[in-house]
Design a protein around this motif. Structure first.
Motif, PDB file in Angstrom:
ATOM      1  N   ASP A 222      -2.166   0.989 -11.253  1.00 20.56           N
ATOM      2  CA  ASP A 222      -1.681  -0.571 -11.545  1.00 20.56           C
ATOM      3  C   ASP A 222       0.238  -0.523 -11.622  1.00 20.56           C
ATOM      4  OD1 ASP A 222      -4.637  -1.124 -11.989  1.00 20.56           O
ATOM      5  OD2 ASP A 222      -3.809  -1.078 -14.376  1.00 20.56           O
ATOM      6  N   LEU A 223       0.997   0.982 -11.399  1.00 17.81           N
ATOM      7  CA  LEU A 223       1.899   0.740 -11.474  1.00 17.81           C
ATOM      8  C   LEU A 223       2.659   0.353 -10.343  1.00 17.81           C
ATOM      9  CD1 LEU A 223       3.197   3.998 -13.482  1.00 17.81           C
ATOM     10  CD2 LEU A 223       3.026   1.537 -14.257  1.00 17.81           C
ATOM     11  N   PHE A 224       1.849   0.454  -9.216  1.00 20.60           N
ATOM     12  CA  PHE A 224       2.865  -0.054  -7.759  1.00 20.60           C
ATOM     13  C   PHE A 224       2.257  -1.922  -7.628  1.00 20.60           C
ATOM     14  CE2 PHE A 224       2.282  -0.479  -3.585  1.00 20.60           C
ATOM     15  CZ  PHE A 224       3.437  -0.522  -2.938  1.00 20.60           C
ATOM     16  N   ALA A 225       1.189  -2.260  -8.211  1.00 14.78           N
ATOM     17  CA  ALA A 225       1.288  -3.973  -8.446  1.00 14.78           C
ATOM     18  C   ALA A 225       2.335  -4.386  -9.181  1.00 14.78           C
ATOM     19  CB  ALA A 225      -0.301  -4.124  -8.659  1.00 14.78           C
ATOM     20  N   THR A 226       1.618  -3.205 -10.021  1.00 15.25           N
ATOM     21  CA  THR A 226       3.107  -4.102 -10.998  1.00 15.25           C
ATOM     22  C   THR A 226       4.284  -4.432 -11.390  1.00 15.25           C
ATOM     23  OG1 THR A 226       1.647  -3.354 -13.203  1.00 15.25           O
ATOM     24  CG2 THR A 226       4.040  -3.899 -13.941  1.00 15.25           C
ATOM     25  N   ILE A 227       5.023  -3.344 -10.083  1.00 12.70           N
ATOM     26  CA  ILE A 227       6.599  -2.866  -9.523  1.00 12.70           C
ATOM     27  C   ILE A 227       6.726  -4.266  -8.233  1.00 12.70           C
ATOM     28  CG2 ILE A 227       8.433  -1.710  -8.480  1.00 12.70           C
ATOM     29  CD1 ILE A 227       6.474   1.008  -9.782  1.00 12.70           C
ATOM     30  N   LEU A 228       5.861  -4.128  -8.035  1.00 10.41           N
ATOM     31  CA  LEU A 228       5.857  -5.018  -6.615  1.00 10.41           C
ATOM     32  C   LEU A 228       5.530  -6.138  -7.293  1.00 10.41           C
ATOM     33  CD1 LEU A 228       3.595  -4.316  -4.054  1.00 10.41           C
ATOM     34  CD2 LEU A 228       6.519  -4.329  -3.622  1.00 10.41           C
ATOM     35  N   ASP A 229       4.492  -7.194  -7.921  1.00  7.98           N
ATOM     36  CA  ASP A 229       4.754  -8.499  -8.960  1.00  7.98           C
ATOM     37  C   ASP A 229       6.423  -8.534  -9.823  1.00  7.98           C
ATOM     38  OD1 ASP A 229       4.331 -10.552  -9.839  1.00  7.98           O
ATOM     39  OD2 ASP A 229       3.013  -9.663 -11.413  1.00  7.98           O
ATOM     40  N   TYR A 230       6.940  -7.549 -10.305  1.00  9.51           N
ATOM     41  CA  TYR A 230       8.522  -7.862 -11.187  1.00  9.51           C
ATOM     42  C   TYR A 230       9.211  -8.142 -10.204  1.00  9.51           C
ATOM     43  CZ  TYR A 230       7.128  -7.397 -15.892  1.00  9.51           C
ATOM     44  OH  TYR A 230       5.985  -7.916 -17.282  1.00  9.51           O
ATOM     45  N   ALA A 231       9.351  -7.520  -8.680  1.00  8.94           N
ATOM     46  CA  ALA A 231      10.330  -7.677  -7.897  1.00  8.94           C
ATOM     47  C   ALA A 231      10.483  -8.805  -6.916  1.00  8.94           C
ATOM     48  CB  ALA A 231      10.167  -6.091  -6.554  1.00  8.94           C
ATOM     49  N   GLY A 232       9.258  -9.722  -7.008  1.00  9.21           N
ATOM     50  CA  GLY A 232       9.003 -11.197  -6.421  1.00  9.21           C
ATOM     51  C   GLY A 232       8.789 -10.543  -5.031  1.00  9.21           C
ATOM     52  N   ALA A 233       7.157  -8.847  -4.644  1.00  8.17           N
ATOM     53  CA  ALA A 233       6.522  -8.802  -3.858  1.00  8.17           C
ATOM     54  C   ALA A 233       5.396  -8.663  -3.862  1.00  8.17           C
ATOM     55  CB  ALA A 233       8.191  -7.924  -2.733  1.00  8.17           C
ATOM     56  N   SER A 234       4.542  -8.994  -4.564  1.00  6.85           N
ATOM     57  CA  SER A 234       3.108  -8.755  -5.005  1.00  6.85           C
ATOM     58  C   SER A 234       2.689  -9.153  -3.495  1.00  6.85           C
ATOM     59  CB  SER A 234       2.842  -9.826  -5.746  1.00  6.85           C
ATOM     60  OG  SER A 234       2.553 -11.111  -5.450  1.00  6.85           O
ATOM     61  N   HIS A 235       2.940 -10.283  -2.441  1.00  5.49           N
ATOM     62  CA  HIS A 235       2.693 -10.254  -1.669  1.00  5.49           C
ATOM     63  C   HIS A 235       2.180  -8.947  -0.056  1.00  5.49           C
ATOM     64  CE1 HIS A 235       6.854 -11.098  -0.685  1.00  5.49           C
ATOM     65  NE2 HIS A 235       6.412 -11.121   0.668  1.00  5.49           N
TER      66      HIS A 235
ATOM     67  N   ASP B 161       1.792  -6.237  -2.014  1.00 10.87           N
ATOM     68  CA  ASP B 161       0.803  -5.512  -2.022  1.00 10.87           C
ATOM     69  C   ASP B 161      -0.347  -5.047  -1.304  1.00 10.87           C
ATOM     70  OD1 ASP B 161      -0.505  -3.903  -4.493  1.00 10.87           O
ATOM     71  OD2 ASP B 161      -1.062  -4.706  -5.688  1.00 10.87           O
ATOM     72  N   ASN B 162      -0.850  -3.704  -1.040  1.00 13.03           N
ATOM     73  CA  ASN B 162      -2.439  -3.740  -0.818  1.00 13.03           C
ATOM     74  C   ASN B 162      -2.959  -2.276  -1.340  1.00 13.03           C
ATOM     75  OD1 ASN B 162      -2.149  -6.016   1.636  1.00 13.03           O
ATOM     76  ND2 ASN B 162      -0.773  -3.884   2.982  1.00 13.03           N
ATOM     77  N   SER B 163      -2.430  -2.751  -2.552  1.00 14.75           N
ATOM     78  CA  SER B 163      -3.077  -1.151  -2.797  1.00 14.75           C
ATOM     79  C   SER B 163      -4.541  -1.590  -4.175  1.00 14.75           C
ATOM     80  CB  SER B 163      -1.913  -0.515  -4.645  1.00 14.75           C
ATOM     81  OG  SER B 163      -1.582  -1.792  -5.412  1.00 14.75           O
ATOM     82  N   ASP B 164      -4.876  -0.543  -4.932  1.00 16.92           N
ATOM     83  CA  ASP B 164      -5.797  -1.217  -5.759  1.00 16.92           C
ATOM     84  C   ASP B 164      -6.287  -1.542  -6.757  1.00 16.92           C
ATOM     85  OD1 ASP B 164      -7.948  -0.382  -3.227  1.00 16.92           O
ATOM     86  OD2 ASP B 164      -8.173   2.009  -4.197  1.00 16.92           O
ATOM     87  N   GLY B 165      -4.515  -1.562  -6.972  1.00 19.93           N
ATOM     88  CA  GLY B 165      -4.003  -1.416  -8.629  1.00 19.93           C
ATOM     89  C   GLY B 165      -3.421  -2.720  -9.029  1.00 19.93           C
ATOM     90  N   MET B 166      -3.915  -3.479 -10.168  1.00 22.53           N
ATOM     91  CA  MET B 166      -3.514  -4.979 -10.439  1.00 22.53           C
ATOM     92  C   MET B 166      -1.686  -5.019 -11.581  1.00 22.53           C
ATOM     93  SD  MET B 166      -7.725  -6.251 -11.637  1.00 22.53           S
ATOM     94  CE  MET B 166      -7.522  -6.959 -12.541  1.00 22.53           C
ATOM     95  N   SER B 167      -1.425  -6.183 -11.427  1.00 18.56           N
ATOM     96  CA  SER B 167      -0.506  -6.314 -12.154  1.00 18.56           C
ATOM     97  C   SER B 167      -0.544  -6.160 -13.473  1.00 18.56           C
ATOM     98  CB  SER B 167       0.260  -7.279 -11.364  1.00 18.56           C
ATOM     99  OG  SER B 167       1.494  -7.952 -12.745  1.00 18.56           O
ATOM    100  N   LEU B 168       0.255  -5.381 -14.698  1.00 18.31           N
ATOM    101  CA  LEU B 168       0.233  -5.551 -15.582  1.00 18.31           C
ATOM    102  C   LEU B 168       0.930  -6.798 -16.238  1.00 18.31           C
ATOM    103  CD1 LEU B 168       0.281  -1.787 -15.881  1.00 18.31           C
ATOM    104  CD2 LEU B 168      -1.831  -3.060 -16.182  1.00 18.31           C
ATOM    105  N   ARG B 169       1.907  -7.326 -15.220  1.00 23.01           N
ATOM    106  CA  ARG B 169       2.247  -8.842 -15.641  1.00 23.01           C
ATOM    107  C   ARG B 169       1.299 -10.138 -16.191  1.00 23.01           C
ATOM    108  NH1 ARG B 169       6.965 -11.009 -12.189  1.00 23.01           N
ATOM    109  NH2 ARG B 169       7.827 -12.129 -14.004  1.00 23.01           N
TER     110      ARG B 169
END
Length: 157
Positions: free
Chosen positions: A134-147, A149-157
């Protein structure tokens, strides 16, 4: 390596005989039974207290270094997503085991702390089980780049 700085080790080493042992400390009845014959220290509870003293001193050393890092960031801490985690825990004799090679909670449950003043409310707790995935998705989400994200994780935001 379990080699903490002396300033961290001294307290725990001098009080190692007072460190609590897990209820199940006999490594003789565990997966380490064959090792105990080769390495008798594995079955010695006083050695377990020594390992625990070393481990606790290392944790204190990490705590201090995190403080150094955060102080070094200064005002930039307000513009920084800080993530603290670990790759594994430590059995310290629980369930008659030591080290990290099991899926018991003591070994597999690790800290995951995120901090970003003004973005993450202090003392926020996520009760659901999460993963390092979930860290990769979370980092991208906070960076405004969730689009991206092709990972299996989910943002913790």
């Amino acid at each position: 390596p379990m080699t903490p700085a002396n300033k961290h080790l001294e307290y725990y080493w001098n009080n190692r005989d007072q460190l609590a042992l897990p209820r199940t400390t006999s490594l003789n009845n565990s997966a380490y039974f064959n090792i105990v014959g080769k390495i008798p220290d594995y079955g010695d509870s006083s050695k377990l207290q020594e390992w625990t003293a070393l481990y606790y001193a290392l944790i204190e050393e990490i705590d201090e270094e995190i403080g150094v890092l955060l102080r070094t960031l200064g005002d930039q801490v307000n513009n920084t997503l800080v993530i603290f985690t670990s790759d594994h825990g430590e059995m310290l004799g629980a369930h008659g085991k030591r080290e990290k090679n099991t899926f018991y909670e003591e070994s597999s449950k690790v800290p995951l702390i995120l901090s970003w003043p003004g973005k993450i409310r202090p003392n926020t707790k996520v009760e659901e089980k999460v993963s390092h995935l979930d860290l990769f998705a979370t980092i991208l989400d906070y960076a405004g780049a969730s689009h991206l994200d092709n990972s299996d994780g989910m943002s913790l935001r």
